[in-house]
Design an enzyme around this catalytic site. Structure first.
Site, PDB file in Angstrom:
ATOM      1  CG  HIS A  28      -2.020   0.860   1.220  1.00 14.79           C
ATOM      2  ND1 HIS A  28      -3.255   0.783   0.905  1.00 14.79           N
ATOM      3  CD2 HIS A  28      -1.923   2.232   1.230  1.00 14.79           C
ATOM      4  CE1 HIS A  28      -4.179   1.668   0.978  1.00 14.79           C
ATOM      5  NE2 HIS A  28      -3.335   2.757   1.275  1.00 14.79           N
ATOM      6  CG  HIS A  60       3.649   2.500   3.650  1.00 15.32           C
ATOM      7  ND1 HIS A  60       3.435   1.578   2.832  1.00 15.32           N
ATOM      8  CD2 HIS A  60       4.245   2.295   4.690  1.00 15.32           C
ATOM      9  CE1 HIS A  60       4.262   0.656   3.237  1.00 15.32           C
ATOM     10  NE2 HIS A  60       4.805   1.175   4.489  1.00 15.32           N
TER      11      HIS A  60
END
Length: 366
Positions: free
Chosen positions: A182, A184
């Protein structure tokens, strides 16, 4: 920028950031309600003259979960909470569940070398709710917000007298050890200035004292005049393969006029950096038409309350590939001696990146 502070069920703080107002009824979530019990410590390395952090609890951190158990995606089923609550916001920041440093660290073990509690902070910065996004795919306004978020976190973390240096960074790709895909990054806030930025600041301080002008500022002007390695440039920001690149596809991003930290950026400088950031990441992904791995780190002044006119905020990208199929491994001369050996000239790799055509302008709504 809008922000909304929450407290997770396990006691960790969560701050949501958005370009638009954030609903007040959002409830913080966490994969576990158990308080984080991390108590990392530091041990002094007498031969290198630097601290080493020890955090054995990190052995149990999340590793390559399947997409349906993505802990950084917004919660969709209350019975299976993630780190992010549902709701409308752009960026989320929260304390890492498995930190290498913690502001509550205490009572380090006795040892034959000096030890200290690892009184720092480790934050996770979720760039977007969309698990398929990347810096290259985010809108310019979203990237501009992210730069503003890094400034806010620098201000918040740096206000703690324990903290002396704030380092935002992103690891992207399994090639650099990423275990959660994801989009990040992280922010490490240290109780001292770490060795690499300390060395750079020392060189900048020495130059500034002699010339009353910034070292990186001078290098940027020389890069502009040389005009061989520039990847992006406007009135306020620049991206270039540095003449002294240690990695084949290394790129630096910086405001042309020096500021010492994110907190000092003007809106125009921040917007220029957003365009530079999008250009570089798009060119990386377009180079071989696939997601391009890298480590991106942002260097700025210490948060020690002193003036640092020598410091010049900038990002450095360290990509692990030297060709489309071959990794740049750090081996004897790099790890043992600390001297990098680059297999390609910066000018050659700059030309490859310059040849990648990208469009950073936002689409016009119908």
């Amino acid at each position: 920028m809008y922000s909304h502070k929450l407290l997770k069920p396990d006691g960790r703080p969560l701050t949501l950031y958005s370009r638009y107002p954030i609903a007040e009824n959002i409830i913080a979530t966490s994969p576990s309600n158990e308080p984080v019990q991390a108590n990392p410590h530091l041990r002094w390395h007498p031969l290198r003259g630097e601290w080493v952090a020890y955090a054995s609890h990190r052995q149990g951190r999340t590793f390559m979960p399947p997409p349906e158990y993505n802990p950084l995606a917004p919660t969709t089923k209350p019975e299976f909470p993630t780190e992010l609550p549902p709701g409308k916001y752009d960026v989320a920041v929260f304390d890492n569940r498995f930190p290498s440093m913690a502001q509550t660290a205490h009572d380090p073990p006795k040892c034959i070398v000096e030890t200290l509690p690892a009184n720092g902070a480790c934050e996770v910065v979720v760039f977007a709710q969309n698990a398929q996004a990347s810096l290259s795919s985010l809108e310019l306004e979203h990237l501009d917000l992210l730069l503003e978020v890094w400034g806010d976190r620098t201000r918040v973390l740096g206000a703690n007298p324990q903290i002396q240096y704030v380092l935002p960074f992103e690891n992207k790709g399994v090639e650099v050890g990423v275990t959660l895909h994801h989009p990040h990054g992280q922010i490490y806030a240290y109780p001292f200035t770490p060795p690499v930025p300390a060395r750079m600041l020392s060189m900048q301080q020495e130059y500034y004292e002699k010339h009353r002008r910034g070292l990186l500022q001078e290098l940027i002007q020389k890069e502009i005049a040389d005009n061989q390695r520039i990847i992006y440039q406007d009135e306020y920001a620049i991206a270039f393969v540095p003449v002294c690149a240690r990695y084949p596809y290394e790129v630096w991003i910086a405001p042309i006029q020096p500021v010492s930290s994110f907190t000092e950026l003007t809106p125009k400088q921040r917007w220029g950096l957003a365009k530079a950031l999008k250009t570089v990441t798009l060119k990386y992904d377009g180079l071989w038409n696939r997601p391009f791995p890298y480590l991106m780190a942002w260097f700025q002044a210490p948060t020690d309350g002193l003036a640092h006119p020598e410091a010049h905020l900038h990002a450095e990208f360290f990509p692990p590939y030297r060709t489309s199929e071959r990794l740049k491994y750090l081996a004897g001369t790099e790890l043992a001696a600390g001297m990098f050996a680059n297999d390609a000239l910066p000018e050659e790799k700059a030309k490859e990146l310059q040849a990648v055509v990208v469009n950073i302008e936002e689409p016009i709504s119908a």
